[in-house]
Design an enzyme around this catalytic site. Sequence first.
Site, short mmCIF file in Angstrom:
data_model
loop_
_atom_site.label_atom_id
_atom_site.label_comp_id
_atom_site.label_asym_id
_atom_site.label_seq_id
_atom_site.Cartn_x
_atom_site.Cartn_y
_atom_site.Cartn_z
N ARG A 178 0.85 -1.20 0.00
CA ARG A 178 0.00 0.00 0.00
C ARG A 178 0.87 1.23 0.00
O ARG A 178 1.76 1.36 0.83
CB ARG A 178 -0.87 0.04 1.26
CG ARG A 178 -1.88 -1.05 1.35
CD ARG A 178 -2.98 -0.70 2.32
NE ARG A 178 -2.52 -0.26 3.63
CZ ARG A 178 -3.35 0.14 4.59
NH1 ARG A 178 -4.65 0.16 4.38
NH2 ARG A 178 -2.89 0.52 5.75
N THR A 221 -1.48 7.41 -0.36
CA THR A 221 -2.79 7.25 -1.01
C THR A 221 -3.53 5.99 -0.54
O THR A 221 -4.73 5.87 -0.77
CB THR A 221 -2.61 7.12 -2.53
OG1 THR A 221 -1.89 5.90 -2.79
CG2 THR A 221 -1.84 8.29 -3.11
N ASP A 257 0.82 -3.52 12.14
CA ASP A 257 1.22 -3.90 10.78
C ASP A 257 1.57 -5.40 10.75
O ASP A 257 2.57 -5.83 11.34
CB ASP A 257 2.44 -3.06 10.36
CG ASP A 257 2.78 -3.28 8.89
OD1 ASP A 257 3.01 -4.44 8.50
OD2 ASP A 257 2.79 -2.30 8.12
N ASP A 271 5.09 -6.43 9.34
CA ASP A 271 6.18 -6.10 10.26
C ASP A 271 6.19 -7.06 11.46
O ASP A 271 7.26 -7.46 11.93
CB ASP A 271 6.04 -4.66 10.77
CG ASP A 271 6.50 -3.66 9.71
OD1 ASP A 271 7.30 -4.04 8.83
OD2 ASP A 271 6.04 -2.50 9.75
#
Length: 212
Positions: free
Chosen positions: A107, A111, A203, A206
Amino acid sequence: MKDYKNVHILDHPLIRHKLAIIRDKKTNTKQFREIVGELATLMAYESFKDVPTQEIEVETPLEVTKQTVVKENSIAIVPILRAGLGMVDGILTLFPAAKVGHIGLYRDEETLEPQEYYCKLPTGIENKVVMVVDPMLATGGSACDAIKMLKKRGCKKIKLMSIIAAPVGVEKVAEEYPDVEIYVSTLDRCLNENGYILPGLGDAGDRIFGTK
Ligand code: PRP
Ligand code: URA
């Protein structure tokens, strides 16, 4: 959220238990990775209820009997890189003969639009049941892009499995692709201003790979 026929929430006390562990910010990389795999196994058990089967003959010590087994060459698993990789082994535990394709999307942080960087799919994927896997379904942009790529390749039977989903992401996929069955273990509250799921787990990539 509207009641979509193609959305399945796989609620189970064991799934809730494991979700509580991976949400916890104190859970370390090793444990996080193991539990993401275990959740994928539990979810695969339920979401492959309609897996293609074939009849075979088996000789027991007493007689020959007709039995049902998973149809050969019928399944492909397609993780969305990176975080989807964390779910693959858990599904292969149940379907060791499944073929595995890879779709690389990240991603854009500004945006939130998915950017494609890799695509390698097994030959003959168009005739298989394809399970797209990604632990997080946030805006739904990545999942929709992956599905679009698979449809372009001629895939007719596509499923999507995500551990944690935001209602907005589920709605996007369910509306754009009513023929895609969507399996999630929980619907979280919403997205924050950075497109992260709340309460979520942070995340996923991660946390699986220990990159932050
Ligand atoms: C995360 C996640 C999904 C995507 C979900 O990946 O694993 O692929 O975001 O968000 P969306 O529904 O809004 O598209 P990310 O882009 O962070 O890449 P990574 O797996 O490489 O960390
Ligand atoms: N991707 C993640 O890894 N986590 C989120 O909460 C949203 C997108």
